[in-house]
Design an enzyme around this catalytic site. Sequence first.
Site, short mmCIF file in Angstrom:
data_model
loop_
_atom_site.label_atom_id
_atom_site.label_comp_id
_atom_site.label_asym_id
_atom_site.label_seq_id
_atom_site.Cartn_x
_atom_site.Cartn_y
_atom_site.Cartn_z
CE LYS A 25 -4.06 1.92 2.37
NZ LYS A 25 -5.05 1.67 3.44
CG ASP A 138 -14.48 4.48 7.20
OD1 ASP A 138 -15.67 4.82 7.18
OD2 ASP A 138 -13.78 4.42 6.17
CG ASN A 143 -13.47 0.15 5.19
OD1 ASN A 143 -12.93 0.13 4.08
ND2 ASN A 143 -13.73 1.27 5.82
CG ASP A 155 -9.17 1.82 5.01
OD1 ASP A 155 -8.11 2.35 5.41
OD2 ASP A 155 -10.02 2.44 4.34
#
Length: 204
Positions: A25, A138, A143, A155
């Site tokens: 990432k 979140d 996710n 995430d």
Amino acid sequence: GVVKAGKESRVYWGKTLKGEKLAIKIYLTASAEFRKGMLPYILGDPRFKGVKRDSRSLIYAWAQKEFKNLSSAYEAGVRVPKPVNVKNNVLLMEFIGEDGVSAPLMKDVEVKNPRQIFQKLLTYVKKLYDEAKLVHSDLSEYNVMMWKGEPVIFDLSQSVLIEHRNANQFLLRDLENLHRYFRKLDVDIPSVEDLFRRVTGERI
């Protein structure tokens, strides 16, 4: 090759010299909009006191934050991609999927045993809270990946410590998202208030 590309980062598929599959990432030294969106999750986090406000410093802190959050979650027994290493704006972690194709999101599959998946996710939320001392902040069907019949939470860059000033607000939002999604699947689940009490031991 690129597995996922967004405004904030790109995720590539790679392998170690031993052939282990990695997700790489790379946070983009990003837009003003991204920097603005980061601040509520970094400010108030004692792990990042004194971080500078310039783009590079914020991006590096954000990558470090996700690595630390993944490490804490993994050690607490939450099913997340296993973190491998981080340097500057590059995070290495376990690749969830096969042959460079990432596992599907929960929102994109038919969940065959929704009550069990809900209970597992609630257990993970509680482990995050009790053992990792984190709130995802979140969490939703966007996710969570489904891999080999099991949910994998990912995430965690925006996840905050439970002493963060907005932690309860973020936790409530996570629980509302899970409640909404699984109610649509006709799962009979407790109220959001009851879920909050189960996770924290306190009333909203």
